[in-house]
Design a protein around this motif. Structure first.
Motif, PDB file in Angstrom:
ATOM      1  N   THR A  15       0.226 -14.446   1.361  1.00 36.33           N
ATOM      2  CA  THR A  15      -0.364 -13.297   2.046  1.00 36.33           C
ATOM      3  C   THR A  15       0.740 -12.396   2.591  1.00 36.33           C
ATOM      4  O   THR A  15       0.688 -11.174   2.436  1.00 36.33           O
ATOM      5  CB  THR A  15      -1.282 -13.772   3.192  1.00 36.33           C
ATOM      6  OG1 THR A  15      -2.292 -14.617   2.637  1.00 36.33           O
ATOM      7  CG2 THR A  15      -1.927 -12.611   3.911  1.00 36.33           C
ATOM      8  N   ARG A  18       2.306 -10.107   0.131  1.00 35.53           N
ATOM      9  CA  ARG A  18       1.487  -8.960  -0.290  1.00 35.53           C
ATOM     10  C   ARG A  18       1.513  -7.811   0.706  1.00 35.53           C
ATOM     11  O   ARG A  18       1.079  -6.719   0.379  1.00 35.53           O
ATOM     12  CB  ARG A  18       0.044  -9.401  -0.453  1.00 35.53           C
ATOM     13  CG  ARG A  18      -0.165 -10.322  -1.606  1.00 35.53           C
ATOM     14  CD  ARG A  18      -1.541 -10.878  -1.490  1.00 35.53           C
ATOM     15  NE  ARG A  18      -2.315 -10.585  -2.668  1.00 35.53           N
ATOM     16  CZ  ARG A  18      -3.275 -11.366  -3.076  1.00 35.53           C
ATOM     17  NH1 ARG A  18      -3.577 -12.449  -2.390  1.00 35.53           N
ATOM     18  NH2 ARG A  18      -3.957 -11.061  -4.143  1.00 35.53           N
ATOM     19  N   MET A  19       1.994  -8.074   1.900  1.00 33.15           N
ATOM     20  CA  MET A  19       2.017  -7.042   2.939  1.00 33.15           C
ATOM     21  C   MET A  19       3.157  -6.066   2.630  1.00 33.15           C
ATOM     22  O   MET A  19       4.308  -6.473   2.540  1.00 33.15           O
ATOM     23  CB  MET A  19       2.246  -7.662   4.316  1.00 33.15           C
ATOM     24  CG  MET A  19       1.120  -8.541   4.807  1.00 33.15           C
ATOM     25  SD  MET A  19      -0.270  -7.622   5.415  1.00 33.15           S
ATOM     26  CE  MET A  19       0.361  -7.069   6.965  1.00 33.15           C
ATOM     27  N   LEU A  34      -3.053   0.525   5.034  1.00 34.14           N
ATOM     28  CA  LEU A  34      -2.932  -0.905   5.363  1.00 34.14           C
ATOM     29  C   LEU A  34      -3.719  -1.229   6.629  1.00 34.14           C
ATOM     30  O   LEU A  34      -4.457  -2.225   6.677  1.00 34.14           O
ATOM     31  CB  LEU A  34      -1.462  -1.294   5.532  1.00 34.14           C
ATOM     32  CG  LEU A  34      -1.220  -2.701   6.084  1.00 34.14           C
ATOM     33  CD1 LEU A  34      -1.698  -3.758   5.098  1.00 34.14           C
ATOM     34  CD2 LEU A  34       0.246  -2.887   6.420  1.00 34.14           C
ATOM     35  N   GLN A  37      -7.336  -1.386   5.856  1.00 32.41           N
ATOM     36  CA  GLN A  37      -7.669  -2.640   5.171  1.00 32.41           C
ATOM     37  C   GLN A  37      -7.772  -3.787   6.179  1.00 32.41           C
ATOM     38  O   GLN A  37      -8.687  -4.615   6.098  1.00 32.41           O
ATOM     39  CB  GLN A  37      -6.613  -2.969   4.116  1.00 32.41           C
ATOM     40  CG  GLN A  37      -6.646  -2.044   2.920  1.00 32.41           C
ATOM     41  CD  GLN A  37      -5.419  -2.205   2.042  1.00 32.41           C
ATOM     42  OE1 GLN A  37      -4.281  -2.158   2.518  1.00 32.41           O
ATOM     43  NE2 GLN A  37      -5.647  -2.390   0.748  1.00 32.41           N
ATOM     44  N   LEU A 176      -6.110  -7.039   1.119  1.00 33.76           N
ATOM     45  CA  LEU A 176      -4.917  -6.295   0.731  1.00 33.76           C
ATOM     46  C   LEU A 176      -5.005  -5.750  -0.690  1.00 33.76           C
ATOM     47  O   LEU A 176      -4.327  -4.793  -1.029  1.00 33.76           O
ATOM     48  CB  LEU A 176      -3.672  -7.171   0.892  1.00 33.76           C
ATOM     49  CG  LEU A 176      -3.302  -7.498   2.341  1.00 33.76           C
ATOM     50  CD1 LEU A 176      -2.256  -8.602   2.394  1.00 33.76           C
ATOM     51  CD2 LEU A 176      -2.812  -6.256   3.057  1.00 33.76           C
ATOM     52  N   ASP A 177      -5.856  -6.372  -1.500  1.00 31.63           N
ATOM     53  CA  ASP A 177      -6.044  -5.913  -2.879  1.00 31.63           C
ATOM     54  C   ASP A 177      -7.163  -4.885  -3.026  1.00 31.63           C
ATOM     55  O   ASP A 177      -7.373  -4.373  -4.116  1.00 31.63           O
ATOM     56  CB  ASP A 177      -6.367  -7.117  -3.788  1.00 31.63           C
ATOM     57  CG  ASP A 177      -5.179  -8.042  -3.968  1.00 31.63           C
ATOM     58  OD1 ASP A 177      -4.037  -7.613  -3.727  1.00 31.63           O
ATOM     59  OD2 ASP A 177      -5.400  -9.207  -4.360  1.00 31.63           O
TER      60      ASP A 177
END
Length: 181
Positions: A15, A18-19, A34, A37, A176-177
């Protein structure tokens, strides 16, 4: 707490990877996306945690992240997205795992806020409230959280707490996706 850390470490790292917060090309618009999200996921998670009636020793009302996310979005003139209830905990034990993930984010947020502040011209009062966490109280707040978790989690609930944390990390990955609404 040691079990939670060890059994969720791979998901935590995935995770975190992915940030985009450490990306040198991150713009204010990317950052606002972001935050949107994060808000879309965290708002329903926190609403569910409040409904679960977690132990008072965890001081959940003091730990809510949604108000900080809303302040940040307002500071960036970004819309508050619709909530996306994903990975909501179904029990108090799973909720404790969810809260572990949310609280753990405050520790990494300290590094992120120090990085993003000067790069994007933000501070805790204007755009960095979420990642600033509790400011200088972040360490003590984490310590109180860890102590309360140690007291509150019954050994027979350990697997459910871990399952809640794992589900929350996976929900963060999906968030995040997914572009915000």
């Amino acid at each position: 707490m040691a079990r939670l850390k060890s059994e969720t470490q791979a998901l935590h790292e995935a995770t975190e990877a992915r940030m985009p917060v450490m990306d040198p090309g991150l713009t204010r618009a990317d950052y606002a996306r972001l935050l949107a999200q994060m808000h879309a996921l965290i708002a329903p998670l926190e609403a569910r945690l409040l409904a679960l009636d977690l132990p008072a020793s965890l001081a959940l009302p003091e730990r809510l992240k949604t108000p900080a996310l809303r302040r940040d979005l307002a500071a960036l003139n970004a819309a508050v997205p619709a909530p996306r209830p994903d990975g909501l905990p179904g029990s108090v034990a799973e909720g404790l795992g969810t809260l572990y993930v949310l609280e753990g984010g405050t520790l990494g947020g300290q590094i992120i806020s120090r990085h993003l502040g000067p790069r994007l011209g933000l501070d805790a009062g204007a755009g960095l409230a979420y990642f600033s966490g509790y400011g200088p109280q972040t360490g003590p707040m984490w310590k109180r959280f860890a102590e309360a978790m140690t007291r509150e989690v019954a050994p027979e609930d350990g697997a459910a707490v871990v399952a809640g944390a794992r589900a929350t990390f996976l929900a963060f990955g999906r968030a995040l996706d997914t572009p915000p609404d």
